[in-house]
Write a protein that holds these residues in place. Structure first.
Motif, PDB file in Angstrom:
ATOM      1  N   HIS A 151       0.897  -1.169   0.000  1.00 38.41           N
ATOM      2  CA  HIS A 151       0.000   0.000   0.000  1.00 38.41           C
ATOM      3  C   HIS A 151       0.928   1.210   0.000  1.00 38.41           C
ATOM      4  O   HIS A 151       1.417   1.617   1.061  1.00 38.41           O
ATOM      5  N   THR A 187       3.616   8.399  -2.060  1.00 34.84           N
ATOM      6  CA  THR A 187       3.801   7.433  -3.148  1.00 34.84           C
ATOM      7  C   THR A 187       5.158   7.632  -3.815  1.00 34.84           C
ATOM      8  O   THR A 187       5.864   6.662  -4.120  1.00 34.84           O
ATOM      9  N   CYS A 238       2.302  -4.265  -6.699  1.00 34.82           N
ATOM     10  CA  CYS A 238       0.872  -4.495  -6.829  1.00 34.82           C
ATOM     11  C   CYS A 238       0.219  -4.180  -5.498  1.00 34.82           C
ATOM     12  O   CYS A 238       0.707  -4.587  -4.440  1.00 34.82           O
ATOM     13  N   GLY A 240      -3.174  -1.625  -3.409  1.00 35.69           N
ATOM     14  CA  GLY A 240      -4.270  -0.686  -3.510  1.00 35.69           C
ATOM     15  C   GLY A 240      -4.310   0.221  -2.311  1.00 35.69           C
ATOM     16  O   GLY A 240      -3.745  -0.095  -1.254  1.00 35.69           O
ATOM     17  N   GLU A 285      -6.541   6.740  -5.413  1.00 36.85           N
ATOM     18  CA  GLU A 285      -5.640   5.945  -6.245  1.00 36.85           C
ATOM     19  C   GLU A 285      -5.271   6.631  -7.559  1.00 36.85           C
ATOM     20  O   GLU A 285      -4.224   6.333  -8.130  1.00 36.85           O
ATOM     21  N   ALA A 328      -1.576   6.565  -8.935  1.00 35.28           N
ATOM     22  CA  ALA A 328      -1.217   6.134 -10.293  1.00 35.28           C
ATOM     23  C   ALA A 328      -0.391   7.198 -11.014  1.00 35.28           C
ATOM     24  O   ALA A 328       0.586   6.878 -11.695  1.00 35.28           O
ATOM     25  N   ALA A 371       3.340  -0.986 -12.310  1.00 40.47           N
ATOM     26  CA  ALA A 371       2.482  -1.277 -11.154  1.00 40.47           C
ATOM     27  C   ALA A 371       1.097  -1.746 -11.559  1.00 40.47           C
ATOM     28  O   ALA A 371       0.581  -1.376 -12.607  1.00 40.47           O
ATOM     29  N   LEU A 410      -2.446  -1.295  -9.825  1.00 44.06           N
ATOM     30  CA  LEU A 410      -2.946  -0.412  -8.766  1.00 44.06           C
ATOM     31  C   LEU A 410      -4.465  -0.468  -8.677  1.00 44.06           C
ATOM     32  O   LEU A 410      -5.149  -0.559  -9.694  1.00 44.06           O
ATOM     33  N   VAL A 421       1.010   1.271 -16.006  1.00 39.91           N
ATOM     34  CA  VAL A 421       0.032   1.189 -14.908  1.00 39.91           C
ATOM     35  C   VAL A 421      -1.155   0.342 -15.350  1.00 39.91           C
ATOM     36  O   VAL A 421      -1.819   0.653 -16.329  1.00 39.91           O
TER      37      VAL A 421
END
Ligand SMILES: [Zn+2]
Length: 447
Positions: free
Chosen positions: A70, A110, A126, A128, A132, A136, A146, A148, A184
């Motif tokens: 995460h 991130t 990988c 969530g 998001e 991304a 990734a 996501l 992505v």
């Protein structure tokens, strides 16, 4: 043939089907794809290329795949430790998320997580979380690959104040990102069977199936979760998800600790994959996943760090060492989970678990050039008898020198090329100062 990029003078750990190791070889890359992998012959110069990277005798391997994390939780690294999962989540993480998770903080957290992953050799992740779209964008800017997902949970969450709209919100994310960016891939992530109703779980899986996407869910992480599931539904969490018809080849289940033989048979028969996160499981004392039994049943298992708040880092080299040692200890068998198998979990099996087996996870012609080079000229890596042993038991993320994703250099000589790391650290520290002062005020109010 001339290549765009040539990586030569390295020990190639291919992680292909035969686990081939080439003691001195080169890799030719064109258009971001591996076109050739060959041993070097004495007195024969390697072919020409636009860019030549000398691996200096170091180890060259596929970039690592973090199959469960995460990313924005890097913001909460070290905020609340030494607690059981339920109080860690309910008393610390969920309140901190409600107060501090917004697009601005998610963006910088991130970028921080991507920086940490790239510098320690992870080229694909990988997972969530919330907000998001911002995750991304931040991931895409760094050049990392990734899968996501917009997180789905049945209570008010950051960016989704009304849980009635949680699945719609997640579905819209997948529609925006499907085939939108080459690196992505969107997905759907339900937090867990104990935080999502049957209706939510079913609708979320249907949304993933609509676009043929990966469905992720935390499953059987604690004994409490299993016991509660049995008393509420009459079934274990895995059996409950099977009855809802949510388990198939596009389902990735994180943790899977509290499983019985029937659960393992269900996971194997349905072709689901498991993301194994040993350090998070150990730190929260959640338990030890029955990994050797899952592998014996033929289940695809990837390796994950989980979020940074329960690990507390994103270094998959450390995770490989932990996994190997934990399962030797748990089984009382030092031959359990050997180094080659752990590397496979962190690369090709991780890629399979997240639906990317055709593109990444090994050094093979036709695959994407997601490649890392480790510097082995260091005391802790000398001498070098068995490359795979070093990668699991002696090396760390800090030994990674160069990182490429789809043939693009993202780290050269331990320097990030797509992120201004000083700026990221300063921004995250500024956000952390707010979190710290909020915690301080809260503790004064409680006194
Ligand atoms: Zn998780």
């Amino acid at each position: 043939m001339d290549f765009d990029l040539l990586i030569h003078n390295g020990i190639l750990v291919t992680v292909d089907r035969t686990q081939r190791i080439i003691p001195n070889g080169w890799i030719g890359i064109q258009g971001g794809v591996i076109q050739a992998i060959e041993p070097a012959w004495p007195n024969q110069a390697p072919p020409g290329a636009g860019t030549c990277v000398d691996a200096a005798g170091g180890l060259v391997m596929p970039g690592l795949v973090n199959s469960h994390t995460h990313l924005p939780m890097s913001l909460f690294r070290g905020l609340a430790d030494d607690l059981p999962l339920i109080s860690w989540l309910n008393d610390h993480i969920f309140p901190a998320e409600a107060r501090f998770i917004e697009p601005e903080t998610v963006y910088w957290a991130t970028r921080l997580a991507c920086s940490e992953m790239l510098l320690s050799g992870t080229t694909c992740c990988c997972g969530g979380y919330f907000h998001e779209d911002t995750v991304a964008v931040a991931v895409a800017e760094t050049g990392l690959r990734a899968v996501l997902a917009q997180g789905v949970i049945d209570f008010p969450a950051p960016g989704v104040p009304d849980p009635l709209h949680n699945v719609t919100h997640a579905r819209e994310f997948t529609r925006r990102w499907k085939e939108q960016h080459r690196l992505v891939t969107p997905s759907i992530f339900c937090h867990a069977p104990y935080t999502c109703s049957d209706r939510t779980l079913t609708a979320a899986k249907a949304a993933a199936d609509e676009l043929n996407l990966l469905f992720q869910v935390h499953v059987a992480e604690t004994r409490f979760e299993r016991d509660q599931s049995i008393s509420r539904t009459g079934h274990s969490p895995v059996a409950h998800l099977e009855r809802l018809n949510l388990l198939d080849r596009r389902t990735l289940m994180a943790h899977c600790i509290w499983l019985d033989d029937r659960d393992i048979a269900i996971i194997a028969n349905r072709g689901c994959a498991v993301a194994h996160c040993p350090e998070s499981n150990m730190k929260l004392a959640s338990g030890i996943a029955p990994l050797t039994r899952l592998l014996a049943a033929g289940v695809t298992v990837g390796l994950g760090t989980d979020g940074c708040a329960s690990n507390n880092n994103l270094d998959l080299f450390g995770e490989m060492a932990t996994a190997a040692k934990l399962h030797k200890l748990a089984s009382g068998d030092p031959t359990a989970l050997d180094a080659a198998r752990v590397i496979q979990m962190a690369t090709r099996d991780g890629a399979r678990a997240i639906g990317m087996a055709d593109r990444i996870g090994s050094l093979e012609t036709g695959k994407q050039a997601d490649i890392i080079v480790l510097d082995t000229r260091a005391p802790h890596l000398t001498p070098l008898y068995h490359p795979q042993s070093h990668l699991v038991y002696a090396a760390g993320g800090a030994d990674v020198r160069h990182v490429f994703v789809a043939g693009q250099a993202l780290v050269r000589d331990r320097n990030l090329l797509t992120v201004d790391i000083d700026q990221v650290i300063d921004r995250v520290n500024a956000i952390a100062a707010d979190i710290r002062s909020n915690q301080h005020q809260k503790s004064i109010r409680q006194d």
